[in-house]
Each structure stands twice: as structure tokens, then as C-alpha cells.
Design a protein around this motif. Structure first.
Motif, mmCIF file in Angstrom:
data_model
loop_
_atom_site.group_PDB
_atom_site.id
_atom_site.type_symbol
_atom_site.label_atom_id
_atom_site.label_comp_id
_atom_site.label_asym_id
_atom_site.label_seq_id
_atom_site.Cartn_x
_atom_site.Cartn_y
_atom_site.Cartn_z
ATOM 1 N N UNK A 1 0.839 -1.322 -0.009
ATOM 2 C CA UNK A 1 0.189 -0.052 0.099
ATOM 3 C C UNK A 1 0.826 1.080 0.149
ATOM 4 N N UNK B 1 -6.646 9.707 1.585
ATOM 5 C CA UNK B 1 -7.688 9.065 0.647
ATOM 6 C C UNK B 1 -8.242 8.095 1.144
ATOM 7 N N UNK B 2 -9.549 7.996 1.223
ATOM 8 C CA UNK B 2 -10.555 6.907 1.860
ATOM 9 C C UNK B 2 -9.706 5.424 1.311
ATOM 10 N N UNK C 1 -7.218 4.667 0.821
ATOM 11 C CA UNK C 1 -5.891 4.139 1.495
ATOM 12 C C UNK C 1 -5.665 3.863 2.964
ATOM 13 N N UNK C 2 -7.132 4.007 3.218
ATOM 14 C CA UNK C 2 -7.257 3.701 4.769
ATOM 15 C C UNK C 2 -6.974 2.412 5.243
ATOM 16 N N UNK C 3 -6.559 2.084 6.354
ATOM 17 C CA UNK C 3 -6.263 0.762 6.789
ATOM 18 C C UNK C 3 -7.576 -0.065 6.782
ATOM 19 N N UNK C 4 -8.561 0.230 7.173
ATOM 20 C CA UNK C 4 -9.827 -0.817 6.885
ATOM 21 C C UNK C 4 -10.377 -0.780 5.502
ATOM 22 N N UNK C 5 -9.810 -0.115 4.576
ATOM 23 C CA UNK C 5 -10.582 -0.198 3.136
ATOM 24 C C UNK C 5 -9.015 -1.076 2.434
ATOM 25 N N UNK D 1 -6.977 -3.670 4.309
ATOM 26 C CA UNK D 1 -6.560 -4.582 5.309
ATOM 27 C C UNK D 1 -7.461 -5.817 4.756
ATOM 28 N N UNK D 2 -7.097 -7.047 4.613
ATOM 29 C CA UNK D 2 -7.907 -8.206 4.576
ATOM 30 C C UNK D 2 -8.769 -8.139 3.253
ATOM 31 N N UNK D 3 -7.865 -7.654 2.269
ATOM 32 C CA UNK D 3 -8.592 -7.473 0.930
ATOM 33 C C UNK D 3 -7.339 -7.483 -0.221
ATOM 34 N N UNK D 4 -7.748 -7.884 -1.296
ATOM 35 C CA UNK D 4 -7.080 -7.617 -2.707
ATOM 36 C C UNK D 4 -7.813 -7.319 -3.711
ATOM 37 N N UNK E 1 -2.511 -6.296 0.894
ATOM 38 C CA UNK E 1 -2.371 -5.774 2.214
ATOM 39 C C UNK E 1 -1.064 -5.813 3.092
ATOM 40 N N UNK E 2 -0.169 -5.148 2.564
ATOM 41 C CA UNK E 2 1.438 -5.201 3.180
ATOM 42 C C UNK E 2 1.900 -3.813 3.044
ATOM 43 N N UNK F 1 3.306 -9.613 5.451
ATOM 44 C CA UNK F 1 4.058 -8.560 4.910
ATOM 45 C C UNK F 1 4.904 -9.131 3.637
ATOM 46 N N UNK G 1 -11.864 -8.479 -2.891
ATOM 47 C CA UNK G 1 -12.062 -9.800 -2.187
ATOM 48 C C UNK G 1 -12.913 -9.344 -0.852
ATOM 49 N N UNK H 1 -3.354 2.932 6.019
ATOM 50 C CA UNK H 1 -2.669 1.490 6.219
ATOM 51 C C UNK H 1 -1.341 1.600 6.641
#
Lengths: 346, 346, 346, 346
Positions: free
Chosen positions: B181, B189-190, B192-196, B198-201, B237-238, C199, C283, D194
Motif C-alpha cells: 500500500x 484518501x479513503x 488508502x485507509x487501513x480498513x479499506x 486490510x484483509x482484501x486484494x 495488504x502489506x 508482509x 475480495x 494503512x
């Protein structure tokens, strides 16, 4: 050039040590051992170090190792180191033990918390607790250095000035810590699987974690009296890092200025301690470095101080401090081969 | 000592550059600018570099900068650099631009893909594309170095030997890449938020990503004919890392040995390229390093080669390569201040 | 109420199945087996289901199981299911196999890719490939349902309309997929440790992944001719999710409208397929659901279509689809006990 | 069917609420408002809910909303709700406020900690603190329900039996909590990116976090006397979850059995409280559920109890509890539309 060897080179702390020593201008690795991977190239196990360290891993053999090295690092599970190290070995080379076997000066305490028999109690008196900032002088002449634990390094460094300057009620110390998953090592355990750790947070070892007596021993030394601490570790989904949030009630009349002065007095000139005052540390601020970052806040409502310390558990909490200990002991320049800063995000 | 400056020092690539240059034995930072944080200490914005770089950030001023520095690094959004750089600036100092403005030699291509007007087309002929391994000689005398993009560095390095040795059908190249990221920068930017993240691809910029023409330009040069590539970036998410999985149909009769030889021929002596053969790279193998790790597999069923490259997007994909370019240009030793290996997990 | 049993209940797919079936209004779990944890309560192994399923796990015994259940789910490593299932078992109960043993109709293909001997080739002709959206009718009367693999479900659903409507050159299909780590299961392997996955991003099983022949078999059926695909899986640091980015060259003259129409025609009324057009799926949009989200983009420069599918590998890619299969087969309402949407971030 | 509306529907708590209410058998959403996205379809902002909720978002208008709904949920930043809610609104519909404005019964405390002017102090006496397990009876007839904060729900539930049964020294309570990043909301802040959260852990709001007076208010009520707590929140790199590790010194002679009995007495029949004794909760055990899992350990060395609670901050810590409050208030069955368990890994 100092000849150095590592026994237990393929665990996470061991591999970090290989990396640091391979890049260190004053040493040469002449012995590398791993029980699990003997016969393989180190860089086959850690492809990220291809070209940097392509040595073949040997079977663990302290006799052979001590003949080839003047400094020997051990990264072994308890109580293995205590079984292997002997007077004879120590006469031949300096031993820096990253494990727990020589950290507790009282073997009974060791055997109680570790539920294991100590194999060389006679050596305990020789061992120096290698928390560099606090024991620098003793380390300079030690033949057996007990490299501190990760939680303990962070907690002791954070609390020492408060205890040592007599600013807090010593019966009220609570240490609430969080660690990244590399602290659990590289063993194949269900609890260390990605899907068991990721997206979760837990406390573990509550009231029973083995770093407790180590923290108590060192803070008691500094206090000049026996004290107990409440220590609770947590697991957090990240590779590296330890954060210790430490609570204690202030002695009557203690001011914020006194606290600030205590930290400046103890650590003002330390290259690997970053004092942050009330802008508290985050573990990413020290990731990959040998630094311990410390901040603190006074709560006037509750009359407590909350001091927060952060380290990288594989660096200042293991391999980094081991190198720092070697640097001190062998007069190689304390900061050689170690960095104090990092570019975020890492 | 070479005096260096950075404009755009507080973005992720800029901050990585500050870190590298602060630790570089041959340079001194004499100018540091950030539009968003002018007037603040750099280490207030990046507390992880407290003690390493405590310079005060200035307003971005290329005139002033070029008078104080002999090498100037730009890390600015398009098309800002093209508006600011001029013949006059280039007469005074070497400019290494981490942005995209001088990477495409054809300004029309630039304006089509970037949907922006290029501010200094007359300088494009002067610009050297700073992919060190491929353009080393030109870089040695360049006054304007266009530091390549992250995806492009990884993709071009992975594909060049296959294209250059004429081993693949050039109309069949598909590049499927994944990025951490930090590639999206530090803007609020929305997405780039962690919760947007993380846990996704996700795939993004499909068919429209701006690194496409850059890859095509360089591979076309190597091929000696115009070629198109299919390039699809993904977000993973890294924090750091780029992995490029590259597909192409093999020319008739091409063997695995020829492929191996092509890679050895092109990169056998390169300090920052790690050839891994069929044991493919993972992004963690190069995290924090300036290396590009490359592996490849031939699929005899489908007659395709799958070549996989990995870099750290902020290092070989940005700041690391920028330093490598400076080292080449200023004769400071190509590897100075850069590492090629890392201790996992980091 | 339908009596159901699960063999292999403590793996990740098995546990997800226990969850779904425990909350399903039309079934009762009457048998639960796990080799590793026999004798323990299920909720001791999965404390997150305390109160929902506190059954004691039994030793795996297909005979006993088939007497107690009318539907039996198997989640076993290859080729175990093929050794255990028999005509006799199938006469007594419906078997839904989440493993790979009955997916490939050609036992030779199975034995080549799985490097294992198939234990019940005579049953292969009976097995129905349980990709619900494509085989709904056959599933309604099947006694042995081969629940598809995770990558295969996602890839086949994404590509079928393009293949079936004859819109693409079938020799050019490349499937580049990414998976969360739960796809690797709960086995204690170094490669699945948190610190080995976190990571980082890597390709694996390149040219050799066992889902390849499964995708080829089903797409060939739809095409009416044998085709090969290039399939490359990647590992991404997240718990769940599969993203398949699929590339193919368009047949001459094929328009975007035709592609849109193909997807609408095939999936317009499917409750578990979410068509997203050019706003591609991530995802996280399907995490925890039984949905497959599909988007697509045409690249006019290269004349290719890039179609992207996303599923939750433990749901539509395993346990969710298994329940959907049961629902179809037992006439329980296809959507019963399954959700199609999720609230992000999850 | 109960007509319900949500103001602030596109924040993370709001979106979770939309999800729960859309799947709830007893309600219909008749009003959905979002200042930032007014005019857009909800499912455009949250593509993961395409097909589940495709309503168009309206401008926030409490008058209009209260005419269309019998239950109105507010998810607004402080002190907005206090400015908008009025006696008139409350006469028309039940208001469940997910924000902080009606949680503190003393407006001075509110204004001190929130540094904002409260807009409707006259309504504070009407507000019922909606911690369902502790205030069920009052909730049944409330017209204004103040849905508790996330940290507060977890901390109060964990500590109440210990305080209420008079087992601990009330001056020694320390609450050390960790939260996933969704607790910071969906606002575009650098600190929520993130790359600023991932691979790190930090304490924040030390001594000043606004949930402190809320915890103190409720525990004081239970204690029958004013008490202070030390509360320290931490940020952990995960999407969801709160873990509260609570410390207190035991009153003289208090036994483990008394503690166990206290928890059984208070929560033995609660559907959303999972008592785990000494096998402590992890946040993943309750992810996506409305449950609070609680465990505890007594430290005989230090005479303290360490009680650990875990919730999902968007569920029991926000939207889930809001639905539970509605269910109680509107007599819809307390558990309707809510789950208590989850299949890990999620």
C-alpha cells in the motif's frame, strides 16, 4: 577481526544475528550451527540472505565451536544452554547467551518459573546480565553474558529511572505489554499460524510468563529492595515490536519535571535510547533498529505515571542487544553494525 | 562530500530517501523541502528518524535548492517537476526526478496517459531513464535522471533478458503485478485507509495504469521494435513490496537452458539482482533492500515462460534506485549506502 | 430435519461448515469427526463456537457416519476420500466431498497431478461436479457431489460466459489468482506461520497447481473442445479471499456489449453472483458470503478482455458451496443458511 | 414491521447497522441519510451490500426522518446529535444514539471531556444508558437510548460483577485496552492510513480518552460510590475487535470461587455473554458477533485479579448493541438479527 559463531542460527533471533554479524565490520563468522537444518546452506533456509551468508550449517557442537571462535552466541531453548556451557568453554571463549538460562541469578527461581533443571548452577555467579545501558561496566569484562529477554529489556529500561530515583510506589507496578508474533519463534505451532494470529489480539501467559521474575530481579536490584510486578503480555498481529505500557502510583509530591529529569539523567547520552516525553512511542518508530523509545504521561486525576516503552523484539530485544554486548565486551565501538533509526513505513 | 537536497521530503519515497542519504557516507543533506510541513522539523513528521535528521523543512523552492546542492532529488506529483525544472537549474545541479515527468521520451504519450500538460518538453531529450542495470553508461554523464517507476523497474528487469535475447513472442507479454500500500503514497484518501485495504486484494487501473507506456517504451528499445504489454496492478495488504508475474509464449525451440543463460548473461555480475532460478522470489526476500530478485519457470504444456520479479517499491522502486543513480553519476561507489539483503521476518 | 455429518470437522473448511450447518434451519448435525481431536468437544478446538456447537468429536468412521446421517460432508486430504467412499455408503447417504478425489472424471489425470492412487475409480462416473450455477440440474439427483476447489470455483465462474458464448480465443487463457492464507489449511507448516506470510506476497505451484486440470476439464466441457489454461496462484497476507484476474484475447469483432450480455445471460438471475461490470470486485466485498463477484474490462489497445472474479475461499470456495449443493440436492431452498452480502470492513 | 431510519449511514458503524437492519426480520429501513454521500445509492458506497440495500442516501434531516420512522438511529460526531434531537422528535419516534452525546448524565462532565457545548441538556434526564445486560428494564420504556461506546461496553461488562459484588479495591482499577482500526472511523486522516497503522502498535489518548468518564459513571453507579479508573487505549493493526485487560487488587480474603460465582450470577443466562473462566478470550472469538467474551485469572503473588473482555467494536461495541437495544425496546426478541458465534478464521 573477531571470530564469532552462532548456535541456533536458523531461528528468528539467530537469523537476525547472522544478518547483523555478516554486515559487521569487526567480525567474521567462522561457525554456524542449526540442529534442524545441519548440512544445508544458511541462505537456502533464508533466501533473503543469499550472497550475504552462504555458509553451510553444522551440527551443534560447543566444543568445536569454542575452538573456532572467540565469541560464541547461543540461541537455544531452555535449559539447553545451561547443559552445554562449562567453565572450560568459558576459558576458551566469550559466551553471549540469547536464551534465559543465565539471566536469573537464583537457580531456584529459574527452576520454579521454567519448570526445568538448571544444568550449570556453578556458573550463575559468573554471568552478567547484559542490559547494556544499565550494566555496561560489568559487561566489559564478562566471560558469560546473559542477553536479556525482549519484554524484560523494554520494561526494565522504561521503569528503571522511576524506580531508581524513587519516584513511584514500588508495590503498584503494572506492566501491560504487546508483542509481534516473531516473539513466538519459528516453531511449527498451530497458535503461530497466520490464520490463528491475524486479525486478533489476546493476552497470554497471564500471571505465569517467565519474563516476570527477570523484570523483578533487575528492578529489585535497582530499588535496593525486593519488589513484585504485575506483568501481562499480549499478542498482536505484526511481525516485530514490543510495546510496554507501565503503570505506577507516584510518590507524594512527585512532579512531572522530576520524572523528565530522571529520564534525562539516566539516558540523556545513550545512543540507543530515544526519549519522547509526552509524544509516546509506537513500535514502528523503532522497527529494525536497536533503539528503545520511551515516553511518559502523568495522570493528575489518579496520581499515576504511565510510561510507555517500545523496542524491536528481534533487535534490542534479542540479536541487536547481543551485538551491542559483544561490541562493549570486545571494544569494537558500541554502535558498530547497529542502526538507531528507521524510515517508516517498514 | 556531495551536497544534496530533496523536494517532497515527507512523502513515503521522500522519507526513505532522507533516511538513505542521512546514512550515506559520501553526502550531506543541505536542503529539505515539503509543501505540507514547511517550518516543521523533519523528525517531527517522522519520529522514527529523531536524531538522524532533525533539519527544518523549507518551502519548495527550486532556485534556492539548486544553489545549495549539487544533486537535487524531486519527489513531486505530476506534472509539477516538468513545470519547475529548467535548463538553468540543470546547469547548476544534477536533478534526479523520482516522479514520472521525464520518463517518457514522447511528450504526447505522456500527455495521453497522464492527462496533464508537460511543462518542459525541450528537456525530454536530455533526460536519461535511470534504470541502473540497463543504462549505467548514460547515467554516468546525465544531468537529468528520470528515476523509473516501481512497477516498471520490477517488470522491465524481469523481462529484459527474455526480450533482449529474442526468446519470447513479443506480442504475448502479460504482466500481473501486486503492490504493497505504500505505493499509493501518504495522501489522505479513503481508499488508502487501513480498513479499506486490510484483509482484501483488488486489481486497479486495469488497462489504464500509467506505468504501462513506460514498460512498453523500455522493452521496445531493447527489442528494437515497438511492442505492447498487458499490465495489471493489484493492491495487497502489506506495507512494501512489488511482485511482477510475467507471462509470455516462448519462441519455437527455446530451451530452459537458454533462458537461464540469458539471465546469467544480463545480470550475472549485478550486485542488486538476485537470480533465483525456479525457486521463485517472495517480496519479503527483498524488503528494505535495493535488490530485485528474479525467478522463472517454463511450462512445457503451454509453451510459456513465467518469470517472477520482486522488489521493495520504496527502495529499488524509488529511493534506493535514486541513490544508486546518484552513486553512479557522482562516482561514489554504486553500492554505497544501500543494502542487498534482509533478515526475515521484517 | 435432515441429519448431517462432517468428517474432517476441525480444519478451516470443516469448521466453517459446522458453523453454517449449526445455524441452518433445515438440518441437524448428528455426527462430527476429527482424527486429530477425537474425544474433545468441537467448541474446545473452536472457542468461537461455544454454545453453538458443543458436540464431542468422534474418530472418523464412514460406516457409522453413513448410518446416522442422510448427508455426509467429507473434508479430507487426498486420496483418503476415494479410499473410504463406496457404493454401499452411497446407497445409504448422499456424500458431498469437499476434497479433490471426485472432481476429475479422468482418473489418470487425477493420478498424474495428485501423485496418488485413486481408491474408487468405479465411482467417478457417478460423481457430479458441484459447481451449483453450472450444474444445478445434475446436482438435484446426485448421490456423490464433488464440491469444487476454491481457485476453480472462482476461475470457472469468471470465464464460463466468455468461453461458452465463444467470445475469446481459447488458447490464450491466463488465470492469475491470489488467495488468503486459510487456503493452506490448518496444518502446522513453517510456510503457514504468521511471520512467513505476513508482509509478503509470492507465487507458488507455478505450472503445477492441482486446480489447473479441474479448471481445464470444466471449461473444456463448456467449450465443447479441449483447452489448456495457464494458472498461477499467489499467496497474499489475509485470512480469506480469492481474486482471479483472467486474461484472454478477444475473438475478432467481439464488443463490450456482447461481453456484458454474456454475463447477464449466464448469471442475471443467480442469487450468489454479483455482476459489477467495469467497477471491479475486491475480495473484501464477498468476505464471509457465498457470493462470487465478477467484473470485466476490455483493452482495445491489446484486444484482450480482463475479467476479475472474487470469492471467499472458505465459503463459495468450500463450505458455503457445499451447503448450497446440499440445499439443491435436498430441496431445502438454495439460499437457506447462506448470506450474499457483508458489511465492510470485516 | 417497524420502520427504521439511520442518520450517518456511511460511517463504519452506520454501514454495519444498515447490514443488520436489512437482514432483520422485524424491521424495514425507510430512511437513510449521509451528509457526505447524499444522492448516491448506499450500495455504491458499499459495493459489498449490492442487492441487499440499494436505497438512495438522503441529506440528514431529523424532522423528515422522525416522520417516516418509529425508530431512528443516529451515528453522528459530537455534539451534533445533542443539537438535533428535541422533545418533539422524541414524541414522534424512539431515538437510539450511537454517539456520545447522551451517555454522560452530567453535562459538565460531557463538556469537560468533549470540549464541546451540549445542545440539549434538558433531555439528559430522559436518556437511558443502553448497556443491555445492565439496564434491560429501563431500556424497555426509553424514548432516548444512549448506545454505549465500544471500549466502555467491553470494560464495564468485564468489571461490573467484580465491582458490584464488592470483590475488589475500587481505587486500583486499571483498564488497558486494544482496539482495531475501524474504531477510528472512516474519516480521511493520515493516522488512519494503512501504512501508518500496519505493523505497529501504540497507546493513544493516554489519561484523556473520552470513554474514561463513561466507564467511571457506570461503575460508580454499580458501586454506589464514586470511583476513578485508569484507562489506556491502544491501536492494533486489525480491522475489528476490542480487548480490555482489567487489573484490580482483590479485597482481603476474596477467593477464585467468589469471582467465578459473581460472573455466573451476573451473566449466567445472558445470550450475548460468553464466560470463559481462565481460558481467556481473543478478539477473533467474537469477531462479527454481538457477544462479549470474558475470562479472568487471579494472581496470588500480587493479590490481583486480571479480567479480560473481548468484543467486536462495530457489533456489541456499536451497531450490534444498537439493534439489541431496539429489539428490547420494541419487543422484537432480543436476539433477532444478531449472531453470538463466528467461524474462525474470519
Amino acid at each position: 577481526m573477531v571470530n564469532v559463531g552462532i548456535i541456533g542460527a536458523t531461528g528468528y533471533a539467530g537469523a537476525q544475528l547472522v544478518y547483523l554479524l555478516s554486515n559487521h565490520s569487526g567480525v567474521a563468522i567462522t561457525y554456524l550451527a542449526s540442529h534442524s537444518y545441519a548440512g544445508k546452506k544458511f541462505s537456502t533456509v533464508y533466501p533473503s540472505m543469499q550472497g550475504l551468508c552462504d555458509l553451510v550449517l553444522e551440527e551443534e557442537d560447543l566444543q568445536k565451536a569454542s575452538q573456532r571462535c572467540s565469541v560464541l552466541f547461543l540461541a537455544l531453548p531452555s535449559p539447553m544452554a545451561s547443559d552445554l556451557v562449562s567453565e572450560e568453554i568459558l576459558n576458551r571463549c566469550i559466551v553471549i547467551d540469547l536464551g534465559a538460562d543465565f539471566r536469573l541469578s537464583d537457580s531456584l527461581t529459574y527452576e520454579t518459573w521454567y519448570k526445568a533443571k538448571h544444568g550449570s548452577k556453578e556458573l550463575l555467579a559468573k554471568a552478567v546480565y547484559g542490559l547494556c545501558e544499565l550494566n555496561r561496566e560489568k559487561i566489559q569484562s564478562a566471560s558469560l553474558i546473559a542477553n536479556p529477554g525482549c519484554y524484560t529489556t523494554c520494561s526494565i529500561l522504561t521503569l528503571s529511572p522511576l524506580v531508581g530515583e524513587n519516584l513511584i510506589d514500588r508495590s503498584t507496578i503494572i506492566i501491560d505489554s504487546a508483542s509481534g508474533v516473531s516473539g513466538a519463534g519459528r516453531a511449527e505451532k498451530t497458535a503461530s499460524l497466520f490464520c490463528e494470529c491475524n486479525e486478533s489480539c489476546k493476552a497470554y501467559g497471564v500471571t505465569t510468563h517467565r519474563h516476570t521474575p527477570e523484570i523483578e530481579q533487575e528492578l529489585s536490584r535497582i530499588a535496593g529492595e525486593t519488589l513484585l510486578v504485575q506483568f501481562t503480555p499480549h499478542l498482536v498481529p505484526m511481525n516485530r515490536g514490543i510495546l510496554s505500557t507501565c503503570y505506577a502510583s507516584l510518590k507524594k509530591g512527585v512532579t512531572e519535571q522530576q520524572i523528565e529529569e530522571a529520564y534525562r539523567k539516566w539516558y540523556g547520552n545513550e545512543p540507543f535510547i530515544r526519549l519522547m516525553g509526552s509524544s509516546l512511542p509506537e513500535t514502528r518508530f523503532v522497527k529494525g533498529t536497536n533503539s528503545c523509545a520511551i515516553g511518559w504521561v502523568v495522570d493528575h486525576r489518579t496520581n499515576r505515571v504511565i510510561a510507555v516503552g517500545a523496542i524491536d523484539n528481534l533487535m534490542k530485544g534479542a540479536a541487536g542487544q547481543a551485538v551491542q554486548n559483544m561490541n562493549i565486551r570486545c571494544n569494537l565501538g558500541e554502535q558498530t553494525g547497529l542502526v538507531a533509526c528507521v524510515a517508516n513505513p517498514l
